[in-house]
Design a protein around this motif. Sequence first.
Motif, mmCIF file in Angstrom:
data_model
loop_
_atom_site.group_PDB
_atom_site.id
_atom_site.type_symbol
_atom_site.label_atom_id
_atom_site.label_comp_id
_atom_site.label_asym_id
_atom_site.label_seq_id
_atom_site.Cartn_x
_atom_site.Cartn_y
_atom_site.Cartn_z
ATOM 1 N N LEU A 122 -25.672 27.487 -44.048
ATOM 2 C CA LEU A 122 -26.874 27.197 -44.831
ATOM 3 C C LEU A 122 -26.827 27.895 -46.180
ATOM 4 O O LEU A 122 -27.443 27.420 -47.148
ATOM 5 N N MET A 123 -26.098 29.023 -46.303
ATOM 6 C CA MET A 123 -25.944 29.648 -47.609
ATOM 7 C C MET A 123 -25.196 28.724 -48.562
ATOM 8 O O MET A 123 -25.523 28.626 -49.750
ATOM 9 N N PHE A 124 -24.185 28.038 -48.035
ATOM 10 C CA PHE A 124 -23.485 27.047 -48.844
ATOM 11 C C PHE A 124 -24.442 25.926 -49.230
ATOM 12 O O PHE A 124 -24.432 25.427 -50.360
ATOM 13 N N ALA A 125 -25.298 25.548 -48.291
ATOM 14 C CA ALA A 125 -26.265 24.484 -48.563
ATOM 15 C C ALA A 125 -27.242 24.885 -49.660
ATOM 16 O O ALA A 125 -27.641 24.051 -50.486
ATOM 17 N N ALA A 126 -27.654 26.150 -49.674
ATOM 18 C CA ALA A 126 -28.591 26.616 -50.696
ATOM 19 C C ALA A 126 -28.024 26.405 -52.090
ATOM 20 O O ALA A 126 -28.733 25.983 -53.019
ATOM 21 N N ILE A 127 -26.735 26.669 -52.248
ATOM 22 C CA ILE A 127 -26.081 26.489 -53.550
ATOM 23 C C ILE A 127 -25.954 25.011 -53.873
ATOM 24 O O ILE A 127 -26.237 24.572 -54.996
ATOM 25 N N ALA A 128 -25.524 24.226 -52.899
ATOM 26 C CA ALA A 128 -25.336 22.793 -53.129
ATOM 27 C C ALA A 128 -26.648 22.088 -53.449
ATOM 28 O O ALA A 128 -26.673 21.130 -54.230
ATOM 29 N N SER A 129 -27.757 22.565 -52.878
ATOM 30 C CA SER A 129 -29.045 21.916 -53.138
ATOM 31 C C SER A 129 -29.550 22.214 -54.543
ATOM 32 O O SER A 129 -30.500 21.568 -55.003
ATOM 33 N N TRP A 130 -28.943 23.175 -55.227
ATOM 34 C CA TRP A 130 -29.225 23.406 -56.638
ATOM 35 C C TRP A 130 -28.263 22.612 -57.523
ATOM 36 O O TRP A 130 -28.684 21.873 -58.414
ATOM 37 N N LEU A 131 -26.950 22.730 -57.263
ATOM 38 C CA LEU A 131 -25.963 22.141 -58.164
ATOM 39 C C LEU A 131 -25.865 20.621 -58.047
ATOM 40 O O LEU A 131 -25.599 19.940 -59.039
#
Length: 472
Positions: A150-159
């Motif tokens: 989910l940490m990876f998801a947090a970044i992807a949901s911004w970029l």
Amino acid sequence: MERFGEGYLEERKLVKRWSGPIPALVSLVLTLAVFYATWWIFQDPRGIMRMYTPYVGYMYCRWWLIMMIWMVYIFNFWPFKRKWLETTHPVIKGAILTIISAVILVALIKGFFEGLLGNYGLAYFNPEQLEKLPGVTSFFAIEYSALAILMFAAIASWLSPAWVVAMEEAPWQKLTQPAKGFSILVMTFFLSTVVYFVTMHPHMGILYHPWQYFTSIAPPYWEQFADTVSGNFHVSWIMCCTVVVWLVETIWERYPFNLIKNDWARRFACFFGIIAIALAMHFFLYFAQELTWGEAIRGTRRAFAPDWRWLHVGEMAIFFLVPALFITFYCDNWPKKYSMPVNVLIRTVATTVGAIALYIVYYKTSHLFLGTQKGFSHPQQFPMIPMIWLVNIWLVHHWFMDNWPAWKMVPKTAEEIESDHEARAEAVRDVRWTPRFGVGLTAGIVMGVVFYFVTVWALPAVYAAVNIIPGK
């Protein structure tokens, strides 16, 4: 040339079935009912699947958000044809697109993260690999693995949306689907990976004793600055970036960046402007907690710990996203009759008031019907999860189902599309430098400074007067 969903959201006309605020209220009641039913089925600790552990539920919730962003913003509904989007009943269309998003979601998590990366790259992406380590229980193996994903998801949901909103899909904006979609996906996934390794990977490296000095920077490089070794410091500003991207796209209509005429100057200004605004929000919301509860004390736990306060910054930021999307999806981005700066100001004030009200209501009542725990800093209290779950329901309803049943989708004519483009261009042209605009800009800056100092002065007293946590 086959046409898919490029421009579908902008080129559809949602016609109210009833006058006044009735459609918005009907949609709110309907989506809240779906929210609570699905929350009980999938997330609620007292419900059926009980995915709110909390990280497992958050992992699926956050990646579901990204799946819809990929399908709509990056791939423009490809491979579905425009005619299908326009003629299929909203319930059928919503069901098919939602199922597809869920299938891709499960395949990504189970196949790519847990299966490929977890077995052949980084053990912490796979709970079975973590359980092989001495002292790691099954529960913590599952939670640590879900946390990393989910940490990876947090970044992807911004970029992922930022490349569309800020960079305007450049340099691939003229490609057809699916070439454009895969190009943007590869670029944003690559950037997400780089950001993940310099922000979140060191956090994962210190979750096991002894710290993994050989594979990560330990202690993390932000320790002295953020007063914690926790990656929550990065979760905070990345969550703020996620929220600001959608503020820019919805209630701000990409203002003031759309005033810049040069394409690449506008794109870079918007991309890095979003980060700058997010960082300002990031530090101010942390400062607000210092004013409210006193100085953070490293070594303590929960509300007085720096790591929790950084996390709470991201939690507070997400409360701004919900009213902003409601104004855009169900209130037709009200108001529209004034100049663009005035419209944006009114929407921002309304969003701020809505965020504060939602924050208070959530902490007063969430433990009564969501299965969460009472209080701000309980380990089982993660407001980002239900807030994003509600946002996901709204995205399905607005993107996939055309706001059915309170609205009816009618394709715009070529004349209506051209008229809308001209109206948007005129709204931008109307914002030009005049003596009156200069006075207004100066007054806005002064009001912003005054608002800041009034907030700093009033926040402790206001918080003491509003008893958010029952029983205290």
